[in-house]
Write a protein that holds these residues in place. Structure first.
Motif, PDB file in Angstrom:
ATOM      1  N   GLN A 140      10.974  -7.293  -6.361  1.00  0.00           N
ATOM      2  CA  GLN A 140      10.826  -8.117  -5.161  1.00  0.00           C
ATOM      3  C   GLN A 140      10.632  -7.247  -3.922  1.00  0.00           C
ATOM      4  O   GLN A 140       9.813  -7.557  -3.046  1.00  0.00           O
ATOM      5  N   GLU A 141      11.380  -6.161  -3.848  1.00  0.00           N
ATOM      6  CA  GLU A 141      11.267  -5.261  -2.694  1.00  0.00           C
ATOM      7  C   GLU A 141       9.885  -4.616  -2.635  1.00  0.00           C
ATOM      8  O   GLU A 141       9.266  -4.524  -1.563  1.00  0.00           O
ATOM      9  N   GLU A 161       6.408  -5.232   0.151  1.00  0.00           N
ATOM     10  CA  GLU A 161       5.690  -4.221   0.931  1.00  0.00           C
ATOM     11  C   GLU A 161       4.234  -4.598   1.165  1.00  0.00           C
ATOM     12  O   GLU A 161       3.569  -4.027   2.031  1.00  0.00           O
ATOM     13  N   GLY A 162       3.727  -5.553   0.367  1.00  0.00           N
ATOM     14  CA  GLY A 162       2.386  -6.070   0.605  1.00  0.00           C
ATOM     15  C   GLY A 162       1.263  -5.316  -0.062  1.00  0.00           C
ATOM     16  O   GLY A 162       0.092  -5.584   0.220  1.00  0.00           O
ATOM     17  N   ASN A 163       1.587  -4.394  -0.970  1.00  0.00           N
ATOM     18  CA  ASN A 163       0.546  -3.611  -1.643  1.00  0.00           C
ATOM     19  C   ASN A 163       0.460  -3.942  -3.126  1.00  0.00           C
ATOM     20  O   ASN A 163       0.194  -3.069  -3.953  1.00  0.00           O
ATOM     21  N   GLU A 181      -0.734   0.019  -7.950  1.00  0.00           N
ATOM     22  CA  GLU A 181       0.247   1.008  -8.387  1.00  0.00           C
ATOM     23  C   GLU A 181       1.675   0.524  -8.208  1.00  0.00           C
ATOM     24  O   GLU A 181       2.606   1.330  -8.136  1.00  0.00           O
ATOM     25  N   SER A 182       1.848  -0.785  -8.157  1.00  0.00           N
ATOM     26  CA  SER A 182       3.183  -1.319  -7.870  1.00  0.00           C
ATOM     27  C   SER A 182       4.186  -1.001  -8.971  1.00  0.00           C
ATOM     28  O   SER A 182       5.373  -0.783  -8.687  1.00  0.00           O
TER      29      SER A 182
END
Length: 376
Positions: A170-171, A175-177, A198-199
């Motif tokens: 979730q964190e 971050e939006g990426n 690359e999450s």
């Protein structure tokens, strides 16, 4: 031989597989089998016609299987229909050729798509309803796959809390990426995650700074539809699945025998919550570990795996059995006491959950292999 396999249904769980990068298995051999081929042909034809009606293009599963043409991500809808058709053909073979009464089994269970097939075999969902849900959304689900990476996240020495990993996912998503989420909980120290861009790597890096044990990330080179993760929200898959299910004619009968759901890790289906659980099935992780423990703690003695080339569930039980045997041997041997530190996650769990000791005694049968190798 058949009596040995099917003679104790009250302690037998039938297991249905889900989508994989290869989905034919030995279905073409079953199709050409003089005794079983007719069942396979009928189900492939039926499921191909249902798929064609839903996705509005021809789907010739008989041609695909007879020519041994493997599915790809581009033919994701064909793969869905093929898997369910092959599984239901095996159900037919067991019922008609070996007198197996599925309603007398201990449980049915299935990984991912296999859970929908289990609901059909348990006379809860109609075949048409079960196929329509994933088929109608297949193009948009597959469209999400090229930007996603599937990986196994694991520790070798300590447990890896699913709750902690979920929070970190979730964190990282915040971050939006790229979105990332748990797709399956395989064991107390391993999970499948699927992430955009690359999450997934960022999740591993963040966890590495939080845990004393090394956190490994093994990326799969293939592209996977991001089922059972929040990534499906991008195409509103969950809400659209709910809308489709509101029109289902079936789903008002509790499955018999009980279906052990990987949504909850328990026998949770009733005559009134089928739609709710399938809705969660779309975007919530597959809780395989909890389901495995449920079978061990409730006396399951045999697993019979249906579908083409079953993989993840038989491998999970086999790996657990091997780890338990190694841990027990280490515990009993003074010369090997030093190896206890190698599997501390399992050592602590055995103390809390003694039923894990039953893992090496579970008998597993891959049905397509048994049908072809013992019934010629």
């Amino acid at each position: 031989m058949a009596d040995q396999i099917f003679g104790q249904l009250k302690t037998t769980t039938f297991v249905f597989r889900g989508y994989n990068v290869t989905n034919l298995g030995r279905t073409h051999e079953l199709l050409n089998h003089p005794r079983f081929g007719g069942y396979v042909a009928r189900r492939l034809d039926q499921c191909g016609k249902i798929a064609a009606d839903v996705i509005h293009r021809p789907v010739d599963l008989l041609h695909r299987v007879s020519h041994n043409e493997e599915t790809t991500l581009e033919s994701y809808a064909d793969a869905i229909a093929l898997i369910v058709g092959a599984e239901m053909a095996q159900v037919d073979i067991l019922e008609n050729e070996f007198g197996v009464q599925f309603d007398r089994a201990q449980y049915l269970m299935g990984y991912s798509l296999g859970e929908l097939t289990a609901l059909v075999a348990a006379k809860c969902l109609s075949l048409e309803d079960a196929l329509t849900i994933p088929l109608a959304l297949s193009a948009d689900i597959a469209k999400l796959a090229p930007t996603c990476t599937l990986a196994v996240l694991f520790c070798r020495r300590q447990t890896l809390s699913a709750m902690l990993v979920h929070r970190v996912c979730q964190e990282v998503s915040a971050e939006g990426n790229g979105l990332v989420g748990i797709s399956a909980v395989l064991s107390p120290n391993s999970l499948i995650v699927i992430g955009e861009a690359e999450s997934a790597t960022r999740v591993q890096q963040r966890l590495s700074g939080m845990l004393s044990d090394r956190v490994h990330l093994k990326k799969n080179p293939n592209r996977w539809p991001p089922m059972h993760t929040p990534i499906v929200w991008r195409e509103h898959i969950t809400s659209r699945a709910s809308l489709l299910m509101s029109q289902m004619k079936s789903g008002f009968t509790a499955p018999k025998p009980p279906v052990l759901s990987l949504v909850t890790g328990a026998c949770s289906y009733t005559d009134s919550n089928v739609r709710d659980l399938i809705c969660q099935w779309v975007d919530k992780p597959q809780n395989l570990w909890q389901a495995v423990y449920h079978t061990l703690s409730s006396g399951t003695e045999r697993l019979i795996h249906l579908g083409p080339e079953p993989n993840i569930i038989p491998a999970t039980y086999s790996r657990l059995a091997e780890n338990v045997e190694a841990q027990v041997k280490a515990s009993l041997s003074t010369r090997a006491l030093s190896t206890l530190v190698y599997r501390p996650w399992l050592h602590s769990l055995i103390g809390e959950r003694a039923y894990l000791m039953r893992a090496p005694s579970i008998q597993q049968t891959v049905l397509e292999d048994w049908l072809l190798d013992h019934n010629n």
